[in-house]
Design a protein around this motif. Structure first.
Motif, short mmCIF file in Angstrom:
data_model
loop_
_atom_site.label_atom_id
_atom_site.label_comp_id
_atom_site.label_asym_id
_atom_site.label_seq_id
_atom_site.Cartn_x
_atom_site.Cartn_y
_atom_site.Cartn_z
N GLU A 16 0.81 -1.22 0.00
CA GLU A 16 0.00 0.00 0.00
C GLU A 16 0.85 1.27 0.00
O GLU A 16 0.53 2.23 -0.71
N ALA A 17 1.91 1.29 0.79
CA ALA A 17 2.77 2.48 0.82
C ALA A 17 3.44 2.68 -0.53
O ALA A 17 3.55 3.82 -1.01
N ALA A 18 3.87 1.60 -1.15
CA ALA A 18 4.47 1.69 -2.48
C ALA A 18 3.46 2.20 -3.50
O ALA A 18 3.79 3.00 -4.38
N PRO A 52 -5.93 -3.70 -5.86
CA PRO A 52 -5.46 -2.39 -5.39
C PRO A 52 -3.96 -2.18 -5.51
O PRO A 52 -3.50 -1.04 -5.43
N LEU A 53 -3.20 -3.24 -5.69
CA LEU A 53 -1.74 -3.10 -5.83
C LEU A 53 -1.28 -3.22 -7.28
O LEU A 53 -0.10 -3.42 -7.55
N VAL A 54 -2.21 -3.06 -8.20
CA VAL A 54 -1.88 -3.12 -9.63
C VAL A 54 -2.25 -1.79 -10.27
O VAL A 54 -3.27 -1.19 -9.94
N ARG A 55 -1.38 -1.33 -11.17
CA ARG A 55 -1.68 -0.18 -12.01
C ARG A 55 -1.50 -0.62 -13.46
O ARG A 55 -0.52 -1.30 -13.78
N VAL A 56 -2.44 -0.23 -14.30
CA VAL A 56 -2.35 -0.51 -15.72
C VAL A 56 -2.32 0.83 -16.44
O VAL A 56 -3.23 1.64 -16.28
N ARG A 83 10.69 4.55 -10.17
CA ARG A 83 9.60 3.58 -10.03
C ARG A 83 10.08 2.22 -9.51
O ARG A 83 9.33 1.51 -8.86
N GLU A 84 11.31 1.86 -9.79
CA GLU A 84 11.81 0.52 -9.47
C GLU A 84 11.66 0.16 -8.00
O GLU A 84 11.37 -0.98 -7.67
N GLN A 85 11.83 1.13 -7.11
CA GLN A 85 11.75 0.85 -5.67
C GLN A 85 10.34 0.45 -5.22
O GLN A 85 10.17 -0.14 -4.16
#
Length: 106
Positions: A16-18, A52-56, A83-85
């Motif tokens: 969630e924080a990521a 919720p932890l996916v972005r497209v 973004r890698e982190q």
């Protein structure tokens, strides 16, 4: 239809924080895209229902050269590095437009 070059990118985030930090990074990056990239026709981040932890991302460019210009921008290069982190996985699908009324009007 020979114009239009796109891609779909699926990001899986670490937590969630990521996800929150990634979304903020996207907002900052979009400011540069809006201001500096006339060849970027659409650049949209989506959250799939129930993931919720996916972005497209859906990205549409006037042509391959516009995509390459996007990739060379300082705000894009900063996005790619930062973004890698936040990521567990990235999947990219490149798209070549063959038909579509919306793309014809852009």
């Amino acid at each position: 239809m020979s114009k239009g070059f796109g891609l779909i990118v699926r990001f899986t985030l670490k937590g969630e924080a990521a996800a929150t930090a990634f979304d903020a990074l996207c907002v900052r990056t979009l400011q540069g895209i809006d201001a500096l990239e006339p060849g970027t026709l659409a650049y949209v981040s989506h959250v799939p229902e129930g993931e919720p932890l996916v972005r497209v991302f859906y990205e549409l460019y006037a042509d391959r050269a516009a995509f390459e210009a996007h990739e060379a921008q300082p705000h894009t290069r900063a996005f790619l590095a930062e973004r890698e982190q936040y990521l567990d996985d990235v999947r990219v699908t490149f798209l070549q437009a063959v038909a579509g009324t919306a793309a014809d009007r852009l």
